[in-house]
Design an enzyme around this catalytic site. Structure first.
Site, short mmCIF file in Angstrom:
data_model
loop_
_atom_site.label_atom_id
_atom_site.label_comp_id
_atom_site.label_asym_id
_atom_site.label_seq_id
_atom_site.Cartn_x
_atom_site.Cartn_y
_atom_site.Cartn_z
CD GLU B 64 11.36 -3.29 -16.95
OE1 GLU B 64 10.55 -3.68 -16.08
OE2 GLU B 64 11.18 -2.25 -17.61
CG HIS B 133 13.40 7.94 -17.99
ND1 HIS B 133 12.79 7.23 -17.01
CD2 HIS B 133 12.59 7.83 -19.07
CE1 HIS B 133 11.65 6.72 -17.46
NE2 HIS B 133 11.51 7.06 -18.72
#
Lengths: 325, 327
Positions: B64, B133
């Site tokens: 990322e 998440h």
């Protein structure tokens, strides 16, 4: 002789320009006329000059906290650079960036920033954009040995290799991450080898030999333009000044934590003096011509300081200007 | 021009925005994890790869930080990247390029250069996915100068704000919520933009203002159905943009109702609801007839267990409860 007289003279002039520019900051820093942190590039001039000589204006360069040399070698204006270091409105970043955020997008110097390794993926991004647009431009990322401790470097190598991007990773290994010697940061393995597991061609080169630097940069640029990028070069070099400011960590403290003997040894390998010797020995320029060039450049630097000192500060009413476009 | 309408789901509205703008503007490209996958990012990336090819629809390695930096670098030379994070939690790895680089770039270069990237984070909560998440991080981004933050709640806004975010010259954090992907609504077939920084009154009312964004705006509408039956007239404001925030619309409504319930899907402390509350008390204190009520996430990580999840996420019931406290 492989190179024209004009080319060698240009290269020499660029190295001198960077050296004189960098050294010109010492006095104003000690007098506190300049207060913004300044990371001097003295001793590493050959790398910026040699690499950028292999690039065109259409190629892209990203720098780091020690990037005055990269900016100048890529064609950035010296007055705007020096004015920025005085944090004036006429500076290349309008006094909002200072020494660590210099930029000359019109010359392909897309910017510098001091988050270690932070600009590496940005160069991968400009290279990706070139690939998407099918443009020939090559992107160059300059970073120091300290950046090899950051994970984003390895992520960037992986992606650049995966997509065969036209990007040249240039590690200027000056053996110190701020105050810490490289042997305290890394196991004793050469930096250039970190690119190899990604299948990236890589090499270690003397970073104080401008012609060797130019030669390898030219090769890397050629390969990138042929779609055979990326390329990784480790240049071994040494800063003749402290991490920040003239001496060492505390700007203006006149102390250096590096062993005096080590500093002396590297002074003997000074890349500017070394190239000057070459220029004289090969009769590229006469001594009198060299003195003339030096004077011209010193004058240019002096004028830039005068310009900066006489320039206005940004208006306090405009502190919020440029937050958003 | 009349905008022809038809129903589309929230997910497909985003998909249509991407598809139309990528066809029109060659500088737009998409990168992130799962853009090739039929399920990873809902239906939002449907057919994009076939239409635009691997050069412009880039399913990335799990990196990322570098991938986000890559988007920023491309934007600095005039591209319009959309970087997608199938779970917003993954953006934390990308804070450096988003905050240090993209958000600051225009300022620190004295306006010479800008980084028009859309950072598209999905709140992918529910389904016992737990703390890493499920997070809703809009408050963190809204804190940063130089970033715009949008959080659409309807298919119309999902498309219009994606198009506006791509067009904007600044970095924009675009936040959606997996719980919205199935919501259907009218979406014009044409390209259009919903202005960033403008909220909308979803329902006019006089007794209390309920201000929300993203999924909580849907919950506010559900709450209203109940409140109406009780004879309570609530005005519902969907902010759509968290930064810049539509202060004018907010103040106008609170001046009228004198009562404010903030329904926000992020943590209570130091977040969106705190900011709205502060803005109101700072600027229009004298109009308040009751203390401001906040419906927000408790200061607790997202749990896995379904019973705990139900206790954790605020719903229409919490909004109703908050309204009743001050009515």
């Amino acid at each position: 002789m492989d190179y024209s007289k004009e080319f060698l003279e240009k290269l020499y002039k660029m190295m001198l320009k960077i050296r004189f520019c960098e050294e010109s900051f010492v006095d104003p820093i000690l007098k506190k006329e300049i207060q913004c942190p300044v990371h001097l590039y003295s001793g590493e001039e050959a790398i910026a000059a040699g690499v950028c000589a292999a690039l065109t204006e259409k190629d892209y360069v990203f720098g780091n906290h020690r990037s005055h040399g990269h900016y100048l070698a890529k064609g950035g204006d010296i007055k705007e650079l020096i004015a920025e270091i005085y944090c004036k409105e006429t500076g290349c970043s309008k006094g909002r960036g200072g020494s660590m955020h210099i930029i000359a997008p019109e010359k392909g110097f897309l910017g510098a920033a001091p988050i270690v390794a932070g600009t590496i993926p940005l160069a991968v991004g400009s290279a990706l954009a070139s690939k998407i647009r099918k443009q020939e431009a090559v992107s160059v990322s300059f970073f120091g040995d300290g950046a090899t401790g950051e994970g984003v470097l390895y992520e960037s190598l992986n992606f650049a290799a995966l997509k065969k991007l036209p990007v040249i990773f240039i590690c200027e290994n000056n053996f110190y991450s701020t105050h810490l010697h490289i042997r305290e940061c890394r196991p004793p393995a050469p930096i250039y080898k970190i690119a190899q597991p990604f299948g990236i061609s890589s090499i270690q080169v003397d970073g104080n030999d401008v012609l060797k630097i130019f030669k390898i940069a030219e090769k890397a640029v050629r390969l990138c333009r042929q779609g055979k990028g990326p390329f990784f070069i480790e240049f071994l070099t040494y800063r003749l000044r402290g991490h920040v400011g003239p001496d060492d960590n505390i700007q203006g403290s006149r102390a250096d934590i590096r062993p005096a003997k080590e500093v002396e040894e590297w002074k003997r390998k000074d890349p500017v003096k070394r190239f000057e010797k070459f220029i004289l020995e090969n009769k590229i320029l006469e001594e009198t011509k060299i003195q003339e060039i030096k004077k011209q450049i010193q004058d240019e630097v002096k004028q830039a300081h005068n310009f900066a000192k006489q320039s206005p500060n940004p208006l306090k009413e405009q502190v919020n200007k440029y937050v958003f476009k | 021009m009349s905008l022809s309408k038809r129903k589309l789901s929230y997910g497909l509205a985003i998909n249509e925005a991407l598809c139309q703008i990528m066809e029109k503007d060659m500088s737009v490209f998409l990168l992130g994890q799962g853009v090739k996958s039929p399920w990873y990012v809902g239906a939002t990336c449907k057919d994009l790869l076939d239409k635009f090819g691997e050069n412009r629809v880039i399913d990335t390695p799990i990196s990322e930080n570098a991938m986000t930096g890559t988007a920023v670098g491309a934007a600095l030379i005039g591209m319009r990247p959309v970087a997608v994070y199938p779970r917003m939690d993954f953006m934390i790895y990308a804070f450096d390029p988003i905050i240090n680089e993209a958000a600051n770039w225009h300022y620190m270069s004295g306006g010479k250069s800008c980084a028009p990237v859309v950072f598209w984070g999905i709140i992918n909560r529910g389904g016992e996915q737990a703390a890493q998440h499920s997070q809703a991080l809009q408050s963190l981004f809204a804190h940063i100068p130089g970033l715009k933050v949008v959080a659409p709640s309807t298919p119309y806004d999902a498309k219009g704000l994606m198009l506006a975010a791509i067009k904007d010259d600044n970095p924009v954090i675009y936040i959606d919520d997996r719980w919205l992907y199935g919501v259907e609504g009218d979406v014009p077939e044409e390209i259009y933009a919903v202005p960033i920084g403008k909220g909308i009154v979803r329902k006019q009312g006089k007794d209390v203002t309920i201000v929300a964004a993203s999924y909580m705006a849907q919950e506010a509408i559900k709450a209203n159905e109940f409140l109406e039956k009780q004879g309570i007239s609530a005005e519902i404001i969907d902010l759509r943009s968290l930064k810049p925030i539509d202060e004018e619309l907010l103040f106008e409504s609170v001046k009228k109702t004198g009562k404010l319930v903030i329904a926000d899907g992020t943590w209570k402390s130091y977040g969106v609801s705190a900011e709205i509350s502060a803005l109101v008390s700072e600027n229009i204190f004298k109009y308040l007839k009751a203390p401001v009520q906040r419906v927000a996430l408790p200061d607790c990580p997202a749990p896995a267990n379904q019973v705990l999840e139900k206790a954790y996420y605020p719903t229409k019931d919490n909004i109703i409860e908050a309204v009743k406290k001050i009515i």
